[in-house]
Write an enzyme that holds these catalytic residues in place. Structure first.
Site, short mmCIF file in Angstrom:
data_model
loop_
_atom_site.label_atom_id
_atom_site.label_comp_id
_atom_site.label_asym_id
_atom_site.label_seq_id
_atom_site.Cartn_x
_atom_site.Cartn_y
_atom_site.Cartn_z
N ASP A 21 59.60 42.94 41.82
CA ASP A 21 58.18 42.64 42.05
C ASP A 21 57.61 41.85 40.88
OD1 ASP A 21 55.78 42.65 43.38
OD2 ASP A 21 55.22 44.67 42.77
N ARG B 194 53.10 30.30 43.73
CA ARG B 194 53.89 31.53 43.83
C ARG B 194 55.40 31.27 43.97
NH1 ARG B 194 51.45 36.11 44.98
NH2 ARG B 194 53.27 36.78 46.17
N HIS C 149 59.26 32.87 42.66
CA HIS C 149 60.43 33.27 43.45
C HIS C 149 61.68 32.53 42.97
CE1 HIS C 149 57.76 35.55 45.88
NE2 HIS C 149 57.23 34.54 46.53
N GLU D 138 56.87 43.66 56.02
CA GLU D 138 55.46 43.31 55.79
C GLU D 138 55.32 41.90 55.20
OE1 GLU D 138 56.82 46.29 54.83
OE2 GLU D 138 55.90 47.44 56.46
N ARG E 257 52.74 37.17 54.97
CA ARG E 257 52.30 36.25 53.91
C ARG E 257 52.02 34.87 54.51
NH1 ARG E 257 55.10 37.68 48.15
NH2 ARG E 257 54.49 39.86 48.22
N LEU F 87 81.73 44.94 43.18
CA LEU F 87 80.36 45.37 43.52
C LEU F 87 79.99 45.00 44.96
CD1 LEU F 87 77.38 46.16 42.46
CD2 LEU F 87 77.09 43.69 42.17
N ARG G 217 61.64 49.69 39.74
CA ARG G 217 60.62 48.76 40.23
C ARG G 217 60.03 48.02 39.04
NH1 ARG G 217 56.37 48.93 45.01
NH2 ARG G 217 55.52 46.85 44.71
#
Ligand code: FPP
Length: 265
Positions: free
Chosen positions: A33, A46, A50, A80, A84, A144, A201
């Site tokens: 976040d 924005r 990212h 959700e 956006r 992994l 987080r």
């Protein structure tokens, strides 16, 4: 002191060799976040956040693979997030395709197996096709397992599981009397995975945001104010060191835990 790493506040950070390799979590889940705020602070759109978040993903995946952690689950796009602005959703989808395609060779070189949880059918065709190609290519890798939560939310996952379970009861494939936690888990997207021992987080928010609600029943929670694009392996080690200082009791007393045989020994 040579090799000493400091964080943004000048505090000494944990190094990899300070971690107890015998007590690492098998599964770490992360809510990445703060991309938007990171970009805004720099006066950028924005999506710039990212894009820089990809560097943090690469460093964290590499660190987890090197340590021998078995599962790393990243919340890359929630159910959700579809709400956006269209431009941001499109840009995020394009970034996902570009990153997955570009990083496939690195995943192969590091023996990383890619897995996806979430409503894959809701993803645009190009994303689904690129994902499928990388899933197929990496499926036999034994290092992994990198799990991307894409178009994922816990409530969606749980409702989907309940629907499938109800259908199996209706068709006589399972008796409702036989349903227990183990059976229910086998209907979740994470069916063959251990629960995360540690959930991280970033960005100073103290929420779970519809992420792995069933699976984190006993997870240790770690919150950091670092914004995701600034997150690096040193921050990951810090979270792991914090985890190693916790006492995991699973509802028992400290005294019971102290007298139990150590499962790692
Ligand atoms: C949350 O920050 C982040 C996301 C919704 C997307 C995460 C995506 C990436 C890091 C890019 C690529 C990922 C992979 C796995 C290749 P936010 O936008 O909610 O930030 P804010 O809270 O500051 O607005």
């Amino acid at each position: 002191m040579p090799g000493l790493r400091l964080d943004n506040n000048g505090t000494a950070m944990i190094a990899k060799d300070q971690l107890d390799k015998e007590r690492l979590p098998r599964h770490v889940a992360i809510i990445m976040d703060g991309n938007g705020r990171w970009a805004k602070k720099k006066g950028n759109p924005r999506i710039f956040g990212h894009k820089n978040g990809v560097t943090a993903v690469r460093d964290t995946v590499e660190a987890a693979a090197e340590l021998g952690i078995e599962y790393l689950t990243l919340y890359a796009f929630s159910t959700e997030n579809w709400n956006r602005p269209r431009t941001e959703v499109d840009a995020l989808m394009a970034l996902l395709v570009a990153t997955i395609t570009k990083e496939t060779k690195t995943l192969m070189d590091n023996k990383v197996r890619l897995k996806v949880i979430g409503d894959i059918d809701s993803l645009p065709d190009t994303v689904a096709q690129n994902l499928q190609a990388t899933l197929n290519k990496t499926k036999d890798n034994k290092g992994l397992t990198l799990v991307l939560a894409l178009s994922y939310s816990s409530r969606w996952e749980i409702v989907s599981a309940v629907k499938q379970l109800a259908e199996d009861v209706k068709q006589g494939r399972i008796d409702s009397e036989d349903i227990d936690a183990k059976v229910f888990e086998s209907y979740l997207n994470t069916a063959d995975m251990p629960d995360p021992e540690l959930l991280i987080r970033t960005s100073g928010e103290y929420r779970i945001s519809n992420y792995l609600l069933w699976q984190i029943a006993y997870s240790e929670l770690y919150f950091t104010s670092t914004l995701w694009p600034d997150f690096r392996r040193e921050h990951f080690y810090e979270a792991l060191a914090d985890y190693q200082n916790r006492e995991r009791r699973f509802g028992k007393t400290s005294e019971q835990i102290a007298t139990e045989p150590n499962e790692n020994s």
